[in-house]
Design an enzyme around this catalytic site. Structure first.
Site, PDB file in Angstrom:
ATOM      1  CB  CYS A 196      -3.336   1.929 -10.544  1.00  0.00           C
ATOM      2  SG  CYS A 196      -4.034   3.538 -10.981  1.00  0.00           S
TER       3      CYS A 196
ATOM      4  N   PRO B 106      -3.000  -6.390  -8.684  1.00  0.00           N
ATOM      5  CG  PRO B 106      -2.348  -8.517  -9.421  1.00  0.00           C
ATOM      6  CD  PRO B 106      -2.504  -7.103  -9.885  1.00  0.00           C
ATOM      7  N   GLY B 107      -1.149  -6.350  -6.599  1.00  0.00           N
ATOM      8  CA  GLY B 107      -0.190  -6.165  -5.515  1.00  0.00           C
ATOM      9  C   GLY B 107       1.237  -6.571  -5.803  1.00  0.00           C
TER      10      GLY B 107
ATOM     11  CE  LYS C 204       4.171  -3.148 -12.413  1.00  0.00           C
ATOM     12  NZ  LYS C 204       3.040  -4.075 -12.646  1.00  0.00           N
TER      13      LYS C 204
ATOM     14  CG  ASP D 166      -7.074  -1.618  -7.653  1.00  0.00           C
ATOM     15  OD1 ASP D 166      -6.137  -1.490  -8.476  1.00  0.00           O
ATOM     16  OD2 ASP D 166      -8.195  -2.065  -7.971  1.00  0.00           O
TER      17      ASP D 166
ATOM     18  CB  CYS E 282       1.797  -4.243 -19.032  1.00  0.00           C
ATOM     19  SG  CYS E 282       0.012  -4.335 -18.826  1.00  0.00           S
TER      20      CYS E 282
END
Length: 448
Positions: free
Chosen positions: A259, A262-263, A265, A283, A382
């Site tokens: 998942c 926006p990139g 990780k 995604d 998070c």
């Protein structure tokens, strides 16, 4: 043409209220478009975030001063009064007379003479009498909810799990303005070199406290620098930076980020892998896949294969046991990032948690077969809600005996993480107050 900072703040607050727009996106767009003077950007941010963060407290303070009730006012008038009251109560550097004058000016401009008189009357009454205290609220949950401005359901859940002291600390930390943290692209530069380069461009940065990849910005805007254009760093919170280190990918491995948008990780994983091997980043949303691709390009990372689609479909079409390591940074309620995205606490409902947990469970079930024997899987969120975190992983382990806790997790994380109360063998819950970072959950599993 530049506009009055309080008018701009009110416009943003009304869009958040009416259209459920995200305050951080509106703020960034407003600043980028140059609608306010540079010197007013700090005040604009403070007014918008502060008024949203303290919404419940401000309602409590304001209610006794509006005789016919807040519902008798036009919504924008209520918001203007709350924004003015926020400055009265929480900002010491602005004189009361200036706050009242600005509010009355806006009220007359946006409404009429009568609106100006009403706003003037309410604010002068508050100035004269002072705001009420929370002592009259005898119920613990209700009192804490109003005092720290959090939904009652959220406070109740946290009290049950974390107790009063930790809950108050969590709320206090979440009310503070967020810090800007960047992740150094260690394939190109080092933290020491980047500090020097940023200083040459008028940005002051210091080493982070939690992640060896982190710098904390003290002054200036790093995202308008040549260093940013050249891919020397990207924006990421320190606790979020621990996720890639927890997974510990090696060069030439085959890794799945399931998942990925926006990139942040994905690009960190690629940096950890020395840009060698295969990293599949999936995604659900096609427009978000472009964010991954753009970020990878700016950072000079060529190994990321970004795809759009549902990872559950991808799993059913992919050979089992084909990845060395898998990251599932699952969609979640986001209750750990309220400091950064204050709208979250008013947009989420308690009923959402159950629906989100069901999705998380299905995603974990989907990616598990794709991991090789001896491979590592990290599940992260998070949020700090146990129904989305510990409960998901514990239930998964009960039905998947081939997976065990990875007891080597502490070896890949900074030593201070092992000392937090939320550290357990193979997992850690980082609360916002632990390191003044985002709240995060990281669970690390091995497949036998």
């Amino acid at each position: 043409m530049k506009k009055d900072v309080r008018e701009v703040a009110l416009n943003i607050l009304m869009q958040v209220e009416d259209k459920k727009a995200y305050s951080n996106l509106l703020l960034n767009q407003t600043i980028k478009n140059g609608h306010v003077d540079k010197k007013d950007i700090g005040l604009l941010t403070e007014l918008v975030y502060g008024t949203i963060q303290r919404k419940l407290s401000l309602t409590f303070f304001l209610t006794p001063f509006v005789k016919k009730g807040l519902e008798s006012l036009e919504p924008w008038v209520t918001t203007l009064l709350k924004m003015s009251l926020y400055q009265f109560v929480y900002l010491e550097r602005i004189p009361d007379r200036a706050i009242i004058h600005e509010a009355v000016t806006i009220a007359k401009k946006r409404g009429h003479e009568g609106t100006g008189s009403l706003v003037n009357g309410v604010l002068r009454s508050i100035q004269r009498d002072g705001v009420p205290t929370f002592d009259s609220l005898k119920n613990q949950t209700k009192r804490l909810a109003f005092e720290y401005s959090f939904p009652k359901w959220m406070v109740r859940r946290w009290l049950e799990v974390y107790g009063e002291q930790a809950t108050i600390e969590m709320m206090v930390t979440s009310l503070k303005p967020p810090v800007i943290t960047i992740r150094v692209n260690q394939l190109i530069t080092t933290p020491i070199e980047l500090i020097t380069l940023l200083e040459q461009e008028g940005v002051k940065a210091v080493n982070g406290t939690l992640s060896p990849d982190a710098l904390v910005i003290k002054e200036g805007n790093p995202f308008t620098t040549k260093a940013f254009e050249q891919g020397l760093f990207t924006a990421q919170d320190e606790s979020s930076m621990l996720v890639a280190r927890a997974l510990g990918p090696l060069p030439n491995e085959k890794v799945l980020d399931s998942c990925a948008a926006p990139g942040g990780k994905s690009t960190h994983l690629a940096e950890q892998m020395n840009n060698q091997g295969m990293l599949v980043s999936i995604d659900l949303h096609e427009h978000k896949v472009k964010l991954i691709q753009d970020q990878a390009k700016r950072l000079g990372l060529t190994m990321i294969e970004a795809k759009s689609g549902d990872v559950r479909t991808f799993s059913s079409e992919t050979e089992h046991e084909s990845f060395d390591k898998i990251l599932l940074d699952a969609p979640c309620s986001g209750l750990g990032v309220i400091r950064r995205k204050p709208d979250i606490k008013w947009l989420k409902q308690e009923s959402d948690i159950k629906d989100i947990a069901a999705l998380q469970k299905s995603l974990l079930e989907a990616v598990a077969p794709l991991l090789k024997k001896g491979g590592r899987l990290v599940y992260s969120t998070c949020t700090i809600d146990k129904e989305e975190n510990e409960a998901i992983v514990e239930q998964f382990l009960q039905t998947h005996p081939e997976f065990q806790w990875d007891k080597s997790l502490s070896e890949r994380l900074p030593h201070q993480v092992s000392n937090v109360k939320g550290f357990a063998e193979g997992s850690v819950t980082i609360l916002p107050q632990d390191f003044e970072t985002d709240g995060f959950y990281i669970a690390c599993l091995m497949k036998q």
